[in-house]
Design a protein around this motif. Structure first.
Motif, PDB file in Angstrom:
ATOM      1  N   HIS A  78       0.780  -1.172   0.028  1.00  0.00           N
ATOM      2  CA  HIS A  78       0.218  -0.077  -0.039  1.00  0.00           C
ATOM      3  C   HIS A  78       0.792   1.181   0.008  1.00  0.00           C
ATOM      4  O   HIS A  78       1.482   1.315   1.027  1.00  0.00           O
ATOM      5  CB  HIS A  78      -0.991   0.037   1.411  1.00  0.00           C
ATOM      6  N   HIS A  80       1.393   5.325  -1.910  1.00  0.00           N
ATOM      7  CA  HIS A  80       1.045   6.404  -2.782  1.00  0.00           C
ATOM      8  C   HIS A  80       2.513   7.086  -3.263  1.00  0.00           C
ATOM      9  O   HIS A  80       2.688   8.228  -2.928  1.00  0.00           O
ATOM     10  CB  HIS A  80       0.188   7.550  -1.932  1.00  0.00           C
ATOM     11  N   LYS A 147      -0.469   3.934  -5.983  1.00  0.00           N
ATOM     12  CA  LYS A 147      -1.928   4.160  -6.202  1.00  0.00           C
ATOM     13  C   LYS A 147      -1.679   5.397  -7.249  1.00  0.00           C
ATOM     14  O   LYS A 147      -1.026   6.352  -6.838  1.00  0.00           O
ATOM     15  CB  LYS A 147      -2.605   4.446  -4.852  1.00  0.00           C
ATOM     16  N   HIS A 247      -9.730   1.935   1.324  1.00  0.00           N
ATOM     17  CA  HIS A 247      -9.326   2.542   2.568  1.00  0.00           C
ATOM     18  C   HIS A 247     -10.454   2.492   3.513  1.00  0.00           C
ATOM     19  O   HIS A 247     -11.570   3.176   3.303  1.00  0.00           O
ATOM     20  CB  HIS A 247      -8.786   4.015   2.010  1.00  0.00           C
ATOM     21  N   HIS A 270      -5.930  -0.211   6.199  1.00  0.00           N
ATOM     22  CA  HIS A 270      -6.268   0.973   7.748  1.00  0.00           C
ATOM     23  C   HIS A 270      -6.858   0.110   8.782  1.00  0.00           C
ATOM     24  O   HIS A 270      -6.127  -0.343   9.721  1.00  0.00           O
ATOM     25  CB  HIS A 270      -7.106   2.162   7.327  1.00  0.00           C
ATOM     26  N   ASP A 322       2.037   2.858   3.436  1.00  0.00           N
ATOM     27  CA  ASP A 322       1.260   3.907   3.268  1.00  0.00           C
ATOM     28  C   ASP A 322       1.681   5.187   2.792  1.00  0.00           C
ATOM     29  O   ASP A 322       1.361   6.168   2.812  1.00  0.00           O
ATOM     30  CB  ASP A 322       0.284   4.209   4.442  1.00  0.00           C
TER      31      ASP A 322
HETATM   32 FE    FE Z   1      -3.364   5.056   1.644  1.00  0.00          FE
END
Ligand code: FE
Ligand code: NIG
Length: 425
Positions: A78, A80, A147, A247, A270, A322
């Motif tokens: 996960h 970004h 992502k 999410h 999460h 994350d």
């Molecule tokens: Fe995230």
């Protein structure tokens, strides 16, 4: 004749691929071979055995790791990874007590990164993401998810996904792309949230035809998207062949975990505020709970995802950074392993399974990454540690020494990182 023999390994970490992720108690079992060696041929693992058998193995090259441990390449399921700008300006706001959702509601947070991402050229985004990706690889990560979601309009979402595609073609790492169009609601769509959601649903066909993403994801949260809106988006994505991620229950419990299980998502991510029903439903499913303790830490919260309760209820857990410019600004998955130990009370065995085999399940790489098995890719990390407990224990620094992908060395700690005492005097 093998291409390479790696020998004198104190501990060889050998999680095995399996049809479903490791769930509940299964996560506490980690296969470890002491005084081990293994061989590589044609990019794949060709033999695994005891170190004293290594003498009889003919190879082009031998590496003596001098009683250090070796594990599969880590998987970060996960991230970004691609975005413009940075948000250090939010630090004082956070210190004054402004919450993550308050900053977002005022047009900051994700929306300010959207602005910077819209303004950045594809080349600028590529260069910036390359910098972060190189750092991830240096921490022993050989597979990751990346992502979109800082576009919130067609052109910028496609631009981000094209950057991810370019990274896939330029870097020695397996990168799995996810379309996260519904990541926030642009201010110009206030009161017309459904119109925005429909626009993002409208992009699914193009993204699928251009093969720009394998998964679709949505931010199901108070002030962002409701569970009903999330169901609508994810069902549309599923019908078009996307794998699903969500999410879910990051700040408030909106039923995101229940939705992930109901729609057989690959992962629900999460889950800090997950409900008892959500835990039960995830336990009955093969959806992986991707926990992100770095985010809880970075948001300054005291309550972490209930990992122990999840494991007691038979869930499969994976861990991820994350990595993003707002809620968790680190590329260091080893730091996340430490937080999992300190804040989620996970055992070292559970943690290693969470960044290897279970992380592979969360991003559709099961059987392709996260293991060292004969016939599977020779993708591994030689560590500056002699046992696997040491990595979560000694926190915040990089313990990776050499990283291999498909039998090729892709990163090595530079010798000149050592102090040259005699030169400096
Ligand atoms: Fe995230
Ligand atoms: O996973 N929660 C939503 N998305 C990201 C944060 C993105 C950002 O703040 O830029 C997350 O925490």
């Amino acid at each position: 004749m093998h291409d390479l023999v790696v020998r004198n390994i104190s501990q060889l970490i050998l999680p095995e691929s399996s049809f479903s992720p490791l769930k509940g108690k299964e996560m506490s079992v980690l296969k470890v071979k002491e005084n081990a060696a293994f061989a590589v041929k044609d990019k794949k693992v060709s033999w695994i055995g005891n170190d004293d058998e290594a003498d009889s193995k003919k190879a082009v090259q031998y590496i003596d790791v001098q009683q250090k441990m070796v594990s599969p390449g880590l998987i970060d399921p996960h991230t970004h990874l691609v975005f413009g700008g940075s948000r250090e300006n939010e630090m004082p706001l956070k210190q004054k007590g402004m919450s993550y959702l308050e900053i977002l509601a005022g047009g900051g947070g994700i929306l300010s990164t959207v602005d910077a991402t819209q303004r950045a050229s594809e080349e600028e985004l590529f260069q910036k993401a390359s910098f972060h990706l190189e750092r991830m690889i240096s921490f022993g990560v050989t597979a990751l998810e990346a992502k979109s979601g800082y576009g919130l309009d067609r052109d910028t979402e496609i631009k981000q996904l094209r950057v991810i595609q370019r990274l896939q073609n330029s870097f020695p790492a397996a990168i799995v792309p996810t379309f996260l169009g519904p990541h926030a609601i642009p201010l110009s769509y206030k009161g017309r949230e459904e119109d925005f959601l429909n626009e993002m649903i409208g992009l699914l066909d193009e993204i699928s035809h251009k093969n720009l993403a394998e998964f679709a994801d949505i931010f199901c949260e108070t002030g962002v998207f409701t569970a009903e809106q999330s169901r609508k988006f994810l069902k549309a994505a599923k019908s078009k062949g996307f794998g699903l991620k969500i999410h879910a229950d990051e700040i408030d419990s909106l039923g995101g975990a229940e939705l992930a299980a109901e729609l057989e998502a690959a992962s629900g991510d999460h889950l800090v505020a997950v409900s008892d029903k959500g835990i039960k439903m995830l336990g009955d499913s093969n959806t992986v709970a991707v926990l992100l303790p770095g985010t809880t830490f970075y948001l300054g919260k005291d309550t972490y995802a209930p990992a122990r309760r999840m494991i007691d209820n038979g869930l499969a857990i994976a861990l991820a950074t994350d990595f993003n410019p707002g809620s968790c600004v680190t590329e260091n998955l080893q730091l996340i392993m430490s937080l999992a130990s300190l804040k989620l009370n996970m055992s070292a065995e559970e943690i290693w399974n969470s960044v290897t085999v279970n992380a592979a399940h969360a991003i559709g790489l099961n059987g392709k990454a996260g293991t060292i098995e004969v016939g599977k890719p020779a993708t591994f990390v030689i560590w500056d540690a002699d046992n696997y407990h040491y990595i979560p224990y000694h926190f915040g620094v990089n313990h990776a020494k050499i990283v291999y992908l498909d039998g090729n060395k892709i990163w090595e700690r530079q010798k000149n990182e050592k102090f040259q005492l005699s030169d400096s005097r």
